[in-house]
Design an enzyme around this catalytic site. Structure first.
Site, PDB file in Angstrom:
ATOM      1  N   LYS A 194     -37.851 -14.686 -49.710  1.00  0.00           N
ATOM      2  CA  LYS A 194     -36.661 -14.351 -48.907  1.00  0.00           C
ATOM      3  C   LYS A 194     -36.964 -13.174 -47.979  1.00  0.00           C
ATOM      4  O   LYS A 194     -36.633 -13.183 -46.791  1.00  0.00           O
ATOM      5  CB  LYS A 194     -35.514 -14.004 -49.866  1.00  0.00           C
ATOM      6  CG  LYS A 194     -34.401 -13.185 -49.297  1.00  0.00           C
ATOM      7  CD  LYS A 194     -33.462 -14.010 -48.463  1.00  0.00           C
ATOM      8  CE  LYS A 194     -32.480 -13.128 -47.720  1.00  0.00           C
ATOM      9  NZ  LYS A 194     -31.408 -13.814 -47.096  1.00  0.00           N
ATOM     10  N   CYS A 227     -29.588  -7.933 -42.757  1.00  0.00           N
ATOM     11  CA  CYS A 227     -30.764  -8.604 -43.326  1.00  0.00           C
ATOM     12  C   CYS A 227     -32.027  -8.352 -42.532  1.00  0.00           C
ATOM     13  O   CYS A 227     -32.951  -7.712 -43.023  1.00  0.00           O
ATOM     14  CB  CYS A 227     -30.475 -10.095 -43.422  1.00  0.00           C
ATOM     15  SG  CYS A 227     -29.022 -10.379 -44.432  1.00  0.00           S
TER      16      CYS A 227
HETATM   17  N1  SAJ Z   1     -31.862 -10.972 -32.407  1.00  0.00           N
HETATM   18  C1  SAJ Z   1     -32.585 -10.683 -31.258  1.00  0.00           C
HETATM   19  N2  SAJ Z   1     -33.328 -11.687 -30.701  1.00  0.00           N
HETATM   20  C2  SAJ Z   1     -33.371 -12.938 -31.214  1.00  0.00           C
HETATM   21  C3  SAJ Z   1     -32.655 -13.219 -32.392  1.00  0.00           C
HETATM   22  C4  SAJ Z   1     -31.906 -12.206 -32.963  1.00  0.00           C
HETATM   23  O1  SAJ Z   1     -32.573  -9.555 -30.755  1.00  0.00           O
HETATM   24  O2  SAJ Z   1     -34.055 -13.795 -30.632  1.00  0.00           O
HETATM   25  C5  SAJ Z   1     -31.058  -9.925 -33.063  1.00  0.00           C
HETATM   26  C6  SAJ Z   1     -29.589 -10.304 -33.185  1.00  0.00           C
HETATM   27  O3  SAJ Z   1     -28.873 -10.018 -32.009  1.00  0.00           O
HETATM   28  C7  SAJ Z   1     -29.136  -9.458 -34.361  1.00  0.00           C
HETATM   29  C8  SAJ Z   1     -30.386  -9.432 -35.253  1.00  0.00           C
HETATM   30  O4  SAJ Z   1     -31.469  -9.786 -34.415  1.00  0.00           O
HETATM   31  O5  SAJ Z   1     -28.822  -8.150 -33.982  1.00  0.00           O
HETATM   32  C9  SAJ Z   1     -30.339 -10.359 -36.444  1.00  0.00           C
HETATM   33  O6  SAJ Z   1     -29.694 -11.571 -36.100  1.00  0.00           O
HETATM   34  P1  SAJ Z   1     -30.225 -13.015 -36.514  1.00  0.00           P
HETATM   35  O7  SAJ Z   1     -29.327 -14.011 -35.904  1.00  0.00           O
HETATM   36  O8  SAJ Z   1     -31.661 -13.137 -36.201  1.00  0.00           O
HETATM   37  O9  SAJ Z   1     -30.168 -13.011 -38.092  1.00  0.00           O
HETATM   38  P2  SAJ Z   1     -29.043 -12.620 -39.191  1.00  0.00           P
HETATM   39  O10 SAJ Z   1     -29.342 -11.232 -39.655  1.00  0.00           O
HETATM   40  O11 SAJ Z   1     -27.673 -12.897 -38.723  1.00  0.00           O
HETATM   41  O12 SAJ Z   1     -29.393 -13.674 -40.337  1.00  0.00           O
HETATM   42  C10 SAJ Z   1     -30.698 -13.671 -40.900  1.00  0.00           C
HETATM   43  C11 SAJ Z   1     -31.230 -15.112 -40.976  1.00  0.00           C
HETATM   44  N3  SAJ Z   1     -32.650 -15.088 -41.324  1.00  0.00           N
HETATM   45  C12 SAJ Z   1     -33.569 -15.817 -40.647  1.00  0.00           C
HETATM   46  O13 SAJ Z   1     -33.280 -16.503 -39.688  1.00  0.00           O
HETATM   47  C13 SAJ Z   1     -34.966 -15.748 -41.142  1.00  0.00           C
HETATM   48  C14 SAJ Z   1     -30.425 -15.908 -42.004  1.00  0.00           C
HETATM   49  O14 SAJ Z   1     -30.984 -17.192 -42.161  1.00  0.00           O
HETATM   50  C15 SAJ Z   1     -30.416 -15.177 -43.357  1.00  0.00           C
HETATM   51  O15 SAJ Z   1     -29.611 -15.866 -44.301  1.00  0.00           O
HETATM   52  C16 SAJ Z   1     -29.803 -13.811 -43.123  1.00  0.00           C
HETATM   53  O16 SAJ Z   1     -30.640 -13.086 -42.193  1.00  0.00           O
HETATM   54  C17 SAJ Z   1     -29.736 -13.077 -44.448  1.00  0.00           C
HETATM   55  O17 SAJ Z   1     -28.621 -12.943 -44.978  1.00  0.00           O
HETATM   56  O18 SAJ Z   1     -30.784 -12.723 -44.989  1.00  0.00           O
END
Ligand code: SAJ
Length: 404
Positions: free
Chosen positions: A198, A252
């Protein structure tokens, strides 16, 4: 009967999903107000598809209470806050839930931990509780969640899952339970592997985002278009670079990489570097605001508006939000309380100069900094015509838009 303990962002949808697929479920949370809201027929946060799922689960007979129940299976999904400075997760709520549930748990009950924990937490913090209580008959399982806020309901149904268990047969039984709604593939493994996997998944994403953010800085320094470069590079069959942005928030991706850094400081060097790059982005955006204001001849910070307070689009969660980090930094540098702020998903007053009406916000600013790509903005982008726009999410294509 399943007792889901902790009805937050993960526990509530999981409990609803199980109940609406024919499993007897009681949802328990120590927050009386939250339980009261659920009992009165209302959901406690906004998420696509949650209201419909809630209605189905209520029809199927889900119950909400502040009391832990006697059940054959417990799913613990209580919050695991982390310390801002040490970057360590505080498992106190998990430990306390486990302690409490042992008083109600029948012999041989299954205990599934879903809460976000750092690798090793089950051995360090949960097992000793069972041992001290003389309850090693309880079967331990770790089923880390993988659903993404903004698309939780769909992902609960379709994502692959990992189940870590001491006893494979118990793992298979829990797999069956999740299979009542989950159409994805479920891998059964041991607890430590599930914990680390994870963490590795979220760290992988953090490193990829950091790479995109670093590219954005390189391109800015030499006047190149990072979005076009990433778009073209991603046409390669083995390249998939994520998007640069104003920083990485949420509970996360912004937290999990620190666990590996904390446990293996001499080894996790690239991960540390990635985290540092991501953490530098709010400051980078502040620098961009200064540059754009100078370029456009703007001097009045009170005519600058930040669009978006949440950590990402179409959620109401503001934990570790880049916008909040920027506002804190401005405050530290004696420039607090000046910019205007608006987020259609945040209805409570959180920061100074926060608007709850989009048009009123727009009429009070000359420059809009897009920090979150909510659908609401994408659907009304024409309203930004005539404003100076700094878009950190690459969603605005009005002529003259400034980018990261
Ligand atoms: N972000 C970027 N660029 C991107 C993607 C995201 O800057 O290309 C930023 C987002 O704006 C945000 C942060 O990253 O601030 C995190 O957002 P996210 O959409 O990447 O992820 P989370 O934190 O909402 O959810 C993640 C997910 N993990 C993965 O995709 C590996 C989700 O599947 C998990 O269940 C979750 O963490 C968790 O609870 O662990």
């Amino acid at each position: 009967m399943v007792n889901v303990i902790g009805l937050g962002y993960i526990g509530l949808p999981t409990a609803l999903m199980l109940a609406s697929h024919g499993i007897g479920v009681t949802g328990t949370d120590c927050n009386e107000e939250l339980v009261g809201t659920l009992r009165s027929g209302r959901t406690t946060f906004r998420e696509k598809g949650l209201e419909e799922l809630f209605a189905d689960a209520v029809k199927a007979g889900i119950r909400f209470t502040t009391e832990i129940q006697e059940a054959d299976t417990y799913i613990v999904s209580v919050q695991t806050p982390y310390d801002k400075f040490s970057k360590k997760v505080d498992p106190a709520a998990v430990v306390s839930a486990v302690r409490d549930l042992l008083k109600a748990a029948p012999e041989g009950a299954t205990l599934v931990i879903e809460s976000t924990i750092s690798p090793g937490t089950i051995d360090r913090s949960v097992r000793p509780v069972l041992k001290d209580a003389g309850r090693e008959d309880v079967q331990l399982v770790h089923a880390p969640e993988r659903i993404i806020p903004g698309n939780m309901v769909y992902e609960l149904l379709h994502n692959n899952r990992t189940i870590g268990a001491d006893d494979r047969a118990v793992g298979e039984r829990v797999k069956e339970l999740y299979a009542s709604f989950c159409e994805g593939e479920t891998v059964v493994t041991d607890i430590r592997t599930a914990e680390v996997t994870k963490d590795v998944e979220n760290t992988f994403r953090a490193v990829n985002i950091a790479f995109a953010n670093e590219l954005a800085k390189i391109c800015r320094s030499d006047n190149m278009d990072v979005y076009e470069i990433i778009r073209i590079a991603n046409k390669h069959p083995r390249v998939n670079i994520l998007s640069p942005g104003p920083g990485v928030g949420g509970h996360c991706i912004s937290v999990d990489p620190w666990f590996l850094v904390g446990d293996y400081p001499m080894l996790a060097k690239m991960i540390l570097c990635a985290r540092t790059t991501n953490d530098s982005m709010p400051e980078f955006v502040l620098g961009r605001i200064r540059d754009v204001m100078q370029q456009e001849g703007l001097t009045d910070l009170s005519r600058v508006g930040f669009y978006g307070l949440t950590y990402k689009e179409n959620v109401d969660d503001v934990r570790e939000s880049p916008t909040l980090q920027m506002l804190e930094s401005m405050d530290r540098h004696l420039a607090g309380g000046q910019v205007k702020v608006y987020d259609p998903w945040v209805t409570r007053d959180l920061v100074p100069n926060q608007y709850h009406d989009f048009d009123a916000f727009l009429s009070d600013v000359d420059m809009v900094v897009i920090l979150v790509g909510h659908s609401q903005l994408r659907e009304h982008m024409d309203k930004l015509k005539g404003k100076v726009v700094l878009d950190t999410r690459h969603i605005c294509f009005l002529p003259g838009t400034h980018r990261l």
